[in-house]
Design an enzyme around this catalytic site. Structure first.
Site, PDB file in Angstrom:
ATOM      1  N   ARG A 130       3.431   0.040  -7.662  1.00 13.38           N
ATOM      2  CA  ARG A 130       3.446   1.128  -6.673  1.00 13.38           C
ATOM      3  C   ARG A 130       4.852   1.626  -6.382  1.00 13.38           C
ATOM      4  O   ARG A 130       5.050   2.809  -6.117  1.00 13.38           O
ATOM      5  CB  ARG A 130       2.734   0.678  -5.403  1.00 13.38           C
ATOM      6  CG  ARG A 130       1.205   0.712  -5.563  1.00 13.38           C
ATOM      7  CD  ARG A 130       0.521   0.019  -4.425  1.00 13.38           C
ATOM      8  NE  ARG A 130      -0.906   0.323  -4.366  1.00 13.38           N
ATOM      9  CZ  ARG A 130      -1.754  -0.305  -3.561  1.00 13.38           C
ATOM     10  NH1 ARG A 130      -1.330  -1.275  -2.771  1.00 13.38           N
ATOM     11  NH2 ARG A 130      -3.032   0.033  -3.548  1.00 13.38           N
ATOM     12  N   THR A 152       0.822  -1.212   0.000  1.00  7.43           N
ATOM     13  CA  THR A 152       0.000   0.000   0.000  1.00  7.43           C
ATOM     14  C   THR A 152       0.858   1.267   0.000  1.00  7.43           C
ATOM     15  O   THR A 152       0.568   2.227  -0.716  1.00  7.43           O
ATOM     16  CB  THR A 152      -0.920  -0.001   1.245  1.00  7.43           C
ATOM     17  OG1 THR A 152      -1.619  -1.247   1.286  1.00  7.43           O
ATOM     18  CG2 THR A 152      -1.915   1.145   1.201  1.00  7.43           C
ATOM     19  N   HIS A 170      -5.515   0.417  -7.434  1.00 10.98           N
ATOM     20  CA  HIS A 170      -6.293  -0.364  -6.467  1.00 10.98           C
ATOM     21  C   HIS A 170      -6.368  -1.792  -6.973  1.00 10.98           C
ATOM     22  O   HIS A 170      -6.401  -2.028  -8.177  1.00 10.98           O
ATOM     23  CB  HIS A 170      -7.722   0.195  -6.354  1.00 10.98           C
ATOM     24  CG  HIS A 170      -8.665  -0.747  -5.654  1.00 10.98           C
ATOM     25  ND1 HIS A 170      -8.776  -0.792  -4.289  1.00 10.98           N
ATOM     26  CD2 HIS A 170      -9.498  -1.719  -6.134  1.00 10.98           C
ATOM     27  CE1 HIS A 170      -9.648  -1.749  -3.955  1.00 10.98           C
ATOM     28  NE2 HIS A 170     -10.103  -2.315  -5.058  1.00 10.98           N
TER      29      HIS A 170
HETATM   30  N1  UDP Z   1      -4.812   4.623   2.489  1.00 10.21           N
HETATM   31  C1  UDP Z   1      -4.388   5.853   2.965  1.00 10.21           C
HETATM   32  N2  UDP Z   1      -3.740   5.894   4.177  1.00 10.21           N
HETATM   33  C2  UDP Z   1      -3.491   4.774   4.898  1.00 10.21           C
HETATM   34  C3  UDP Z   1      -3.924   3.537   4.403  1.00 10.21           C
HETATM   35  C4  UDP Z   1      -4.585   3.494   3.185  1.00 10.21           C
HETATM   36  O1  UDP Z   1      -4.587   6.872   2.323  1.00 10.21           O
HETATM   37  O2  UDP Z   1      -2.889   4.872   5.981  1.00 10.21           O
HETATM   38  C5  UDP Z   1      -5.526   4.577   1.194  1.00 10.21           C
HETATM   39  C6  UDP Z   1      -4.635   4.070   0.071  1.00 10.21           C
HETATM   40  O3  UDP Z   1      -4.944   4.811  -1.106  1.00 10.21           O
HETATM   41  C7  UDP Z   1      -5.072   2.625  -0.066  1.00 10.21           C
HETATM   42  C8  UDP Z   1      -6.562   2.714   0.250  1.00 10.21           C
HETATM   43  O4  UDP Z   1      -6.632   3.692   1.289  1.00 10.21           O
HETATM   44  O5  UDP Z   1      -4.800   2.127  -1.359  1.00 10.21           O
HETATM   45  C9  UDP Z   1      -7.190   1.447   0.733  1.00 10.21           C
HETATM   46  O6  UDP Z   1      -6.434   0.942   1.828  1.00 10.21           O
HETATM   47  P1  UDP Z   1      -6.079  -0.603   1.941  1.00 10.21           P
HETATM   48  O7  UDP Z   1      -5.564  -0.835   3.324  1.00 10.21           O
HETATM   49  O8  UDP Z   1      -7.233  -1.425   1.488  1.00 10.21           O
HETATM   50  O9  UDP Z   1      -4.831  -0.756   0.931  1.00 10.21           O
HETATM   51  P2  UDP Z   1      -4.723  -1.481  -0.488  1.00 10.21           P
HETATM   52  O10 UDP Z   1      -5.628  -2.687  -0.468  1.00 10.21           O
HETATM   53  O11 UDP Z   1      -5.114  -0.477  -1.530  1.00 10.21           O
HETATM   54  O12 UDP Z   1      -3.276  -1.858  -0.607  1.00 10.21           O
HETATM   55 MG    MG Z   2      -7.626  -2.841   0.023  1.00  4.66          MG
END
Ligand code: UDP
Ligand code: MG
Length: 136
Positions: free
Chosen positions: A105, A94, A118
């Site tokens: 990423r 992430t 995503h």
């Molecule tokens: N996100 C953020 N701050 C955080 C964690 C997540 O802005 O501390 C955002 C980021 O864009 C991420 C999305 O929220 O892609 C969804 O979070 P998730 O934990 O599901 O991560 P992903 O599945 O996208 O890796």
């Molecule tokens: Mg996610």
């Protein structure tokens, strides 16, 4: 064991804005993930809030919804063997700083918010997310 799965990819506003869509799609092709459907759209803040509902209690939720609705995105259905896991692997962690070399990423993400892509995280969520964007 392998099984053919579908997963949802979103090319997020920061990446669309920097014209990275074709470059990111190259990662899919190179990793045997077939593009089944694709469309470029812009969601409202309400739609973003619905899509990211699982995160509604998180401190970053409001910012995340503002961000996803801030500009055009490209939503894509990917298909392939173990597509959910395989796509998450090439997407990377992430936080782009923590993402491994060779991931999308790592290469293109700007920050944990603006992390370019995503990807669905389970079979159940992939189904829901595909349905969310491709109802008809
Ligand atoms: N996100 C953020 N701050 C955080 C964690 C997540 O802005 O501390 C955002 C980021 O864009 C991420 C999305 O929220 O892609 C969804 O979070 P998730 O934990 O599901 O991560 P992903 O599945 O996208 O890796
Ligand atoms: Mg996610």
């Amino acid at each position: 064991m392998s099984s053919v799965e579908q997963t949802l990819s979103i090319i997020k506003p920061d990446a669309v804005e920097r014209n990275l869509t074709e470059k990111i799609k190259q990662y899919f092709v190179n990793n045997k993930l077939k593009i089944v459907k694709e469309k470029k759209i812009q969601v409202t803040k309400e739609e973003a809030a619905e899509f990211y509902k699982v995160h509604q209690t998180k401190p970053f939720y409001d910012r995340l919804c503002n961000y996803l609705s801030s500009g055009p995105i490209t939503v894509i259905i990917l298909e392939g063997d173990n597509a959910i896991k395989e796509y998450r692997k090439i997407m990377g962690a992430t936080d782009p700083i923590k993402a491994e070399d060779g991931t999308i990423r790592k290469k293109y993400g700007i920050s944990i918010d603006k992390n370019s892509v995503h990807g669905s995280d389970s079979i159940e969520n992939a189904k829901k997310e595909i349905e969310f964007f491709f109802k008809n």
